[in-house]
Design a protein around this motif. Structure first.
Motif, PDB file in Angstrom:
ATOM      1  N   ARG A  57       0.831  -1.215   0.000  1.00 23.38           N
ATOM      2  CA  ARG A  57       0.000   0.000   0.000  1.00 23.38           C
ATOM      3  C   ARG A  57       0.859   1.254   0.000  1.00 23.38           C
ATOM      4  O   ARG A  57       0.558   2.233  -0.702  1.00 23.38           O
ATOM      5  CB  ARG A  57      -0.933  -0.011   1.217  1.00 23.38           C
ATOM      6  CG  ARG A  57      -2.093  -0.985   1.105  1.00 23.38           C
ATOM      7  CD  ARG A  57      -3.158  -0.700   2.147  1.00 23.38           C
ATOM      8  NE  ARG A  57      -2.646  -0.885   3.500  1.00 23.38           N
ATOM      9  CZ  ARG A  57      -2.714  -2.031   4.169  1.00 23.38           C
ATOM     10  NH1 ARG A  57      -3.273  -3.083   3.602  1.00 23.38           N
ATOM     11  NH2 ARG A  57      -2.244  -2.122   5.399  1.00 23.38           N
ATOM     12  N   LEU A  67      -3.901   0.058  -7.206  1.00 21.06           N
ATOM     13  CA  LEU A  67      -3.762  -1.357  -7.543  1.00 21.06           C
ATOM     14  C   LEU A  67      -4.385  -1.666  -8.899  1.00 21.06           C
ATOM     15  O   LEU A  67      -3.898  -2.527  -9.643  1.00 21.06           O
ATOM     16  CB  LEU A  67      -4.415  -2.219  -6.455  1.00 21.06           C
ATOM     17  CG  LEU A  67      -3.576  -2.495  -5.207  1.00 21.06           C
ATOM     18  CD1 LEU A  67      -4.446  -3.126  -4.122  1.00 21.06           C
ATOM     19  CD2 LEU A  67      -2.401  -3.417  -5.535  1.00 21.06           C
ATOM     20  N   ALA A  68      -5.440  -0.933  -9.239  1.00 22.25           N
ATOM     21  CA  ALA A  68      -6.111  -1.153 -10.521  1.00 22.25           C
ATOM     22  C   ALA A  68      -5.223  -0.797 -11.711  1.00 22.25           C
ATOM     23  O   ALA A  68      -5.493  -1.218 -12.841  1.00 22.25           O
ATOM     24  CB  ALA A  68      -7.401  -0.345 -10.579  1.00 22.25           C
ATOM     25  N   ASP A  69      -4.140  -0.033 -11.478  1.00 19.60           N
ATOM     26  CA  ASP A  69      -3.211   0.323 -12.559  1.00 19.60           C
ATOM     27  C   ASP A  69      -2.231  -0.798 -12.867  1.00 19.60           C
ATOM     28  O   ASP A  69      -1.509  -0.745 -13.871  1.00 19.60           O
ATOM     29  CB  ASP A  69      -2.402   1.574 -12.181  1.00 19.60           C
ATOM     30  CG  ASP A  69      -3.279   2.801 -12.004  1.00 19.60           C
ATOM     31  OD1 ASP A  69      -4.215   2.968 -12.819  1.00 19.60           O
ATOM     32  OD2 ASP A  69      -3.046   3.573 -11.054  1.00 19.60           O
ATOM     33  N   CYS A  70      -2.197  -1.804 -12.009  1.00 17.50           N
ATOM     34  CA  CYS A  70      -1.198  -2.862 -12.116  1.00 17.50           C
ATOM     35  C   CYS A  70      -1.502  -3.781 -13.299  1.00 17.50           C
ATOM     36  O   CYS A  70      -2.655  -4.114 -13.575  1.00 17.50           O
ATOM     37  CB  CYS A  70      -1.175  -3.664 -10.813  1.00 17.50           C
ATOM     38  SG  CYS A  70       0.355  -4.552 -10.527  1.00 17.50           S
ATOM     39  N   ASN A  71      -0.424  -4.219 -13.991  1.00 16.42           N
ATOM     40  CA  ASN A  71      -0.563  -5.134 -15.125  1.00 16.42           C
ATOM     41  C   ASN A  71      -0.157  -6.562 -14.812  1.00 16.42           C
ATOM     42  O   ASN A  71      -0.561  -7.500 -15.519  1.00 16.42           O
ATOM     43  CB  ASN A  71       0.277  -4.647 -16.306  1.00 16.42           C
ATOM     44  CG  ASN A  71      -0.156  -3.289 -16.814  1.00 16.42           C
ATOM     45  OD1 ASN A  71       0.469  -2.281 -16.500  1.00 16.42           O
ATOM     46  ND2 ASN A  71      -1.237  -3.252 -17.587  1.00 16.42           N
ATOM     47  N   LEU A  95      -3.794 -11.128  -4.848  1.00 17.14           N
ATOM     48  CA  LEU A  95      -3.887  -9.876  -5.601  1.00 17.14           C
ATOM     49  C   LEU A  95      -4.229 -10.150  -7.066  1.00 17.14           C
ATOM     50  O   LEU A  95      -5.057  -9.451  -7.667  1.00 17.14           O
ATOM     51  CB  LEU A  95      -2.567  -9.111  -5.507  1.00 17.14           C
ATOM     52  CG  LEU A  95      -2.219  -8.535  -4.131  1.00 17.14           C
ATOM     53  CD1 LEU A  95      -0.806  -7.953  -4.149  1.00 17.14           C
ATOM     54  CD2 LEU A  95      -3.224  -7.457  -3.721  1.00 17.14           C
ATOM     55  N   ALA A  96      -3.597 -11.168  -7.642  1.00 16.14           N
ATOM     56  CA  ALA A  96      -3.833 -11.474  -9.055  1.00 16.14           C
ATOM     57  C   ALA A  96      -5.266 -11.942  -9.291  1.00 16.14           C
ATOM     58  O   ALA A  96      -5.899 -11.564 -10.281  1.00 16.14           O
ATOM     59  CB  ALA A  96      -2.845 -12.530  -9.537  1.00 16.14           C
ATOM     60  N   GLY A  98      -7.894 -11.131  -7.436  1.00 19.67           N
ATOM     61  CA  GLY A  98      -8.785  -9.996  -7.231  1.00 19.67           C
ATOM     62  C   GLY A  98      -8.765  -8.997  -8.365  1.00 19.67           C
ATOM     63  O   GLY A  98      -9.777  -8.360  -8.666  1.00 19.67           O
ATOM     64  N   LEU A  99      -7.585  -8.856  -9.008  1.00 20.98           N
ATOM     65  CA  LEU A  99      -7.438  -7.858 -10.068  1.00 20.98           C
ATOM     66  C   LEU A  99      -7.480  -8.482 -11.461  1.00 20.98           C
ATOM     67  O   LEU A  99      -7.352  -7.772 -12.459  1.00 20.98           O
ATOM     68  CB  LEU A  99      -6.103  -7.115  -9.889  1.00 20.98           C
ATOM     69  CG  LEU A  99      -5.950  -6.322  -8.588  1.00 20.98           C
ATOM     70  CD1 LEU A  99      -4.504  -5.888  -8.396  1.00 20.98           C
ATOM     71  CD2 LEU A  99      -6.872  -5.101  -8.597  1.00 20.98           C
ATOM     72  N   ASP A 100      -7.626  -9.809 -11.514  1.00 19.72           N
ATOM     73  CA  ASP A 100      -7.632 -10.547 -12.783  1.00 19.72           C
ATOM     74  C   ASP A 100      -6.348 -10.278 -13.573  1.00 19.72           C
ATOM     75  O   ASP A 100      -6.363  -9.869 -14.744  1.00 19.72           O
ATOM     76  CB  ASP A 100      -8.856 -10.168 -13.623  1.00 19.72           C
ATOM     77  CG  ASP A 100      -9.061 -11.116 -14.810  1.00 19.72           C
ATOM     78  OD1 ASP A 100      -8.577 -12.265 -14.739  1.00 19.72           O
ATOM     79  OD2 ASP A 100      -9.680 -10.709 -15.804  1.00 19.72           O
ATOM     80  N   LEU A 101      -5.210 -10.531 -12.909  1.00 16.38           N
ATOM     81  CA  LEU A 101      -3.902 -10.257 -13.504  1.00 16.38           C
ATOM     82  C   LEU A 101      -3.091 -11.539 -13.672  1.00 16.38           C
ATOM     83  O   LEU A 101      -3.293 -12.508 -12.933  1.00 16.38           O
ATOM     84  CB  LEU A 101      -3.113  -9.300 -12.613  1.00 16.38           C
ATOM     85  CG  LEU A 101      -3.676  -7.907 -12.397  1.00 16.38           C
ATOM     86  CD1 LEU A 101      -2.795  -7.144 -11.418  1.00 16.38           C
ATOM     87  CD2 LEU A 101      -3.790  -7.163 -13.716  1.00 16.38           C
TER      88      LEU A 101
END
Length: 269
Positions: A57, A67-71, A95-96, A98-101
């Protein structure tokens, strides 16, 4: 111009290490500028799990990103501390999911090689060797391929005693803490072109290696991310301990019965 944001985590040692990279990519010619980087690398001992999420954080806040900017999310997959590897794997997966990464697992030994070369561009052949405890060493041999702009694995991650490391067939850098841990017992230290004891698992070189992997498509879905223990076992499972205890109890009972059975004493002096 597009932007790639990558989060890298490593808790394979007694350090809680987190790095965030923001890399600009010119889609017209694929030229990539040097990424901007934010880092937390703190000695936390056995409590990395309590520090990891707050450190993440902090980095996003410091970078002015969300976090939404993460690729992609990268993590040090091992070898290393079993508990630490599970911590980094679990957080990366969470994290992956949750963010679909996508997830980028990176060997901690390759991170040692990356670290050595970032400090010394001449370190294009690196024997990475880490103290694995129990009088053993985790090690791997890497060669930098200029044409590909990537490391080539000469010898994959292995577990051996210090004396059994296979020396590279070219001048090499010895990276990691094995030389400090084992001294003269490690022939590779005397044979090395140079020894880099600071080439250790760290989220920043991990992030740089992971960024290349991400752009090359070397990622896995979150549910396929897994630690690379190398050492398969350091302790028995609960079931194995219970089974062993029952077996020993059975053997003791059999011996006790035999001692009280007159027939079993026939032929004794």
């Amino acid at each position: 111009m597009t932007q790639t944001v990558l989060l890298a985590l490593d808790t394979s040692t007694e350090f809680c290490s987190v790095a965030l990279l923001s890399a600009a990519v010119d889609t017209a010619d694929l030229a990539r500028a040097e990424p901007r980087a934010w880092v937390r690398h703190e000695h936390t001992g056995a409590v990395s799990s309590t520090r990891l999420l707050p450190a993440i954080r902090e980095l996003f806040d410091e970078a002015g990103l969300a976090l939404a900017d993460c690729n992609a999310v990268a993590f040090g997959s091992g070898p290393g501390s079993f508990t630490g590897l599970r911590t980094a794997t679990g957080v990366a997966q969470g994290l992956a999911f949750g963010l679909d990464l996508p997830v980028v697992p990176v060997s901690t030994l390759l991170v040692c090689a990356e670290s050595a070369r970032r400090r010394d561009p001449a370190a294009t052949r690196v024997l990475a060797a880490l103290d694995a405890r129990m009088d053993e060493i985790y090690w791997a041999d890497y060669a930098w391929d200029d044409a590909q702009g990537e490391w080539r694995v000469v010898h994959g991650a292995s577990l051996d005693t210090p004396e059994r490391l296979v020396l590279p067939d070219a001048p090499f850098t010895l990276g990691g803490n094995a030389a400090a841990a084992f001294g003269a017992r490690l022939p590779a230290a005397a044979a090395a072109r140079t020894v880099d004891p600071e080439a250790l698992p760290h989220a920043l070189p991990l992030a740089y290696a992971a960024l290349r992997a991400f752009h090359a498509g070397r990622t896995v879905p979150a549910d396929q991310a897994a630690p690379e223990y190398v050492r398969n076992k350091v302790a028995q499972t609960t079931a194995e301990r219970v089974a062993e205890k029952a077996a020993k109890a059975g053997q003791a009972a059999a011996l006790a019965n035999a001692a009280h059975d007159p027939a079993s004493r026939e032929g004794r002096p």
